[in-house]
Write a protein that holds these residues in place. Structure first.
Motif, PDB file in Angstrom:
ATOM      1  N   SER A   1      -6.197  12.855  -0.541  1.00  0.00           N
ATOM      2  CA  SER A   1      -7.275  12.121  -0.557  1.00  0.00           C
ATOM      3  C   SER A   1      -7.266  11.090  -1.774  1.00  0.00           C
ATOM      4  CB  SER A   1      -8.052  13.179  -1.748  1.00  0.00           C
ATOM      5  OG  SER A   1      -7.513  14.078  -2.643  1.00  0.00           O
ATOM      6  N   ARG A   2      -5.979  10.874  -2.294  1.00  0.00           N
ATOM      7  CA  ARG A   2      -5.954   9.615  -2.876  1.00  0.00           C
ATOM      8  C   ARG A   2      -5.609   8.256  -1.826  1.00  0.00           C
ATOM      9  NH1 ARG A   2      -0.628   7.559  -3.111  1.00  0.00           N
ATOM     10  NH2 ARG A   2       0.858   9.185  -2.325  1.00  0.00           N
ATOM     11  N   VAL A   3      -6.250   7.346  -2.842  1.00  0.00           N
ATOM     12  CA  VAL A   3      -6.783   6.278  -1.991  1.00  0.00           C
ATOM     13  C   VAL A   3      -4.268   5.491  -2.058  1.00  0.00           C
ATOM     14  CG1 VAL A   3      -6.893   3.779  -1.186  1.00  0.00           C
ATOM     15  CG2 VAL A   3      -8.306   5.612  -2.095  1.00  0.00           C
ATOM     16  N   ILE A   4      -4.104   5.420  -0.538  1.00  0.00           N
ATOM     17  CA  ILE A   4      -2.791   5.113  -0.577  1.00  0.00           C
ATOM     18  C   ILE A   4      -3.168   3.368  -1.756  1.00  0.00           C
ATOM     19  CG2 ILE A   4      -0.221   4.269   0.693  1.00  0.00           C
ATOM     20  CD1 ILE A   4      -0.692   7.038   1.883  1.00  0.00           C
ATOM     21  N   PRO A   5      -1.476   2.900  -2.900  1.00  0.00           N
ATOM     22  CA  PRO A   5      -1.865   1.863  -2.692  1.00  0.00           C
ATOM     23  C   PRO A   5      -1.254   1.037  -2.141  1.00  0.00           C
ATOM     24  CG  PRO A   5      -1.343   3.963  -4.532  1.00  0.00           C
ATOM     25  CD  PRO A   5      -1.278   4.513  -3.487  1.00  0.00           C
ATOM     26  N   VAL A   6      -1.451  -0.204  -2.061  1.00  0.00           N
ATOM     27  CA  VAL A   6      -0.480  -0.956  -1.407  1.00  0.00           C
ATOM     28  C   VAL A   6      -0.125  -2.346  -2.755  1.00  0.00           C
ATOM     29  CG1 VAL A   6      -0.728  -3.012   0.068  1.00  0.00           C
ATOM     30  CG2 VAL A   6      -1.654  -1.207   0.584  1.00  0.00           C
ATOM     31  N   VAL A   7       1.511  -2.143  -3.248  1.00  0.00           N
ATOM     32  CA  VAL A   7       1.798  -3.014  -4.515  1.00  0.00           C
ATOM     33  C   VAL A   7       2.284  -4.727  -3.573  1.00  0.00           C
ATOM     34  CG1 VAL A   7       2.733  -2.779  -5.500  1.00  0.00           C
ATOM     35  CG2 VAL A   7       1.682  -1.229  -5.034  1.00  0.00           C
ATOM     36  N   ALA A   8       1.736  -5.917  -4.382  1.00  0.00           N
ATOM     37  CA  ALA A   8       2.240  -7.050  -3.613  1.00  0.00           C
ATOM     38  C   ALA A   8       3.191  -7.021  -4.758  1.00  0.00           C
ATOM     39  CB  ALA A   8       1.594  -8.188  -4.059  1.00  0.00           C
ATOM     40  N   LEU A   9       5.106  -7.708  -4.291  1.00  0.00           N
ATOM     41  CA  LEU A   9       6.292  -8.332  -5.365  1.00  0.00           C
ATOM     42  C   LEU A   9       6.382  -9.306  -5.071  1.00  0.00           C
ATOM     43  CD1 LEU A   9       8.437  -4.875  -4.070  1.00  0.00           C
ATOM     44  CD2 LEU A   9       7.111  -5.331  -5.991  1.00  0.00           C
ATOM     45  N   HIS A  10       5.883  -9.878  -6.255  1.00  0.00           N
ATOM     46  CA  HIS A  10       6.309 -11.873  -5.793  1.00  0.00           C
ATOM     47  C   HIS A  10       7.828 -11.638  -7.212  1.00  0.00           C
ATOM     48  CE1 HIS A  10       2.254 -12.840  -4.767  1.00  0.00           C
ATOM     49  NE2 HIS A  10       1.461 -11.186  -5.840  1.00  0.00           N
ATOM     50  N   PRO A  11       8.396 -13.232  -6.059  1.00  0.00           N
ATOM     51  CA  PRO A  11       9.692 -13.291  -6.688  1.00  0.00           C
ATOM     52  C   PRO A  11       9.885 -14.148  -7.529  1.00  0.00           C
ATOM     53  CG  PRO A  11       9.651 -12.642  -3.677  1.00  0.00           C
ATOM     54  CD  PRO A  11       7.863 -12.773  -4.482  1.00  0.00           C
TER      55      PRO A  11
END
Length: 275
Positions: free
Chosen positions: A123-133
């Motif tokens: 039921s949780r909204v699956i997070p999307v994470v951006a990795l900025h090098p």
């Protein structure tokens, strides 16, 4: 995933420049975070999606009810370390929200329906994470071996893209389009660095390399033209799948020959630096 499961993957990844047998044909990185409560370093193998100058990771935990530990860690300490098989560098982790999160998660699902299956389990909204090098230097070790490691990463990514294009049929998903454009961007950056820094340094120390340097520069121009043609093709609304396959095959042939010649000419000399 438990450390008992992760550790052999981490060890194999580090011993084989990012290649792990059980994840053959997948894009894999190692993400090291600082524990939210303990402050201790924790390393986790994760699949990722290319996205231009950044990488995307998804906190799916395979659809578990709670977010994975690495996600809680980067919320507390957004500065993380990424290993991609060729480079190890710090990155700033940014949790994407709203329309951007939804759009990029949809793009991930289009590329791999498994992400949708994970979302359906929880039921949780699956997070999307951006990795900025954050920029770092070249791989450690002898310079010639480092060059081969970088080349190996390009070879693997190109092989993945060719496989994805073949499986895509007449259509081309948004994420696959981004994968192609990200490869183009990476190759342009790599060759620009060689032309502006490595090649002049080598020529100054080894004037006998002049014929090889000319050939390598000429090949850079050929690859640049092929990349421009591929980018123009990808920019069109109506994509000719057969034309795309032909362009990627041509790029592969030219690039493989170029990389082989560069390694033959330069790796022994680069590995002799500092001895």
């Amino acid at each position: 995933m438990t450390n008992d499961f992760n550790q052999p993957i981490i060890d194999e990844f580090r011993a084989n420049a990012g290649q792990v047998g059980m994840f053959d044909g997948a894009r894999l990185l190692l993400l090291t975070t600082k524990g939210a409560r303990t402050g201790a370093s924790r390393t986790t193998p994760l699949g990722y999606l290319p996205d231009g100058d950044r990488l995307l990771v998804i906190a799916s935990a395979m659809g578990a009810p709670a977010h994975p530990a690495w996600y809680h860690n980067l919320l507390a300490h957004p500065r993380v370390t990424v290993e991609d098989g060729a480079f190890t560098y710090d990155a700033d982790a940014v949790v994407l929200e709203g329309e951007e999160r939804d759009r990029l998660f949809a793009r991930a699902v289009e590329a791999d329906p498994g992400w949708a299956a994970y979302q359906a389990r929880t039921s949780r909204v699956i997070p999307v994470v951006a990795l900025h090098p954050i920029h770092s230097g070249p791989p450690t070790g002898p310079m010639g071996d480092a060059l081969k490691t970088i080349h190996g990463a390009f070879r693997r990514e190109l092989a993945l893209i060719r496989k994805e294009i073949a499986a895509s049929g007449p259509g081309l998903g948004a994420q696959l389009r981004v994968n192609c454009l990200t490869l183009c961007q990476g190759l342009h950056h790599h060759h620009s660095n060689e032309d502006g820094r490595m090649f002049p340094s080598l020529e100054e120390r080894h004037p006998e390399l002049a014929p090889a340097m000319k050939r390598l520069r000429d090949e850079h121009e050929v690859v640049a033209q092929l990349l421009a043609r591929l980018q123009a093709l990808l920019a069109g609304d109506e994509l000719d799948h057969d034309a795309l396959v032909a362009e990627v095959d041509l790029l592969t042939a030219e690039l493989e020959a170029h990389l082989d010649y560069e390694e033959e000419q330069l790796v022994p000399i680069l590995n002799g630096f500092g001895r």
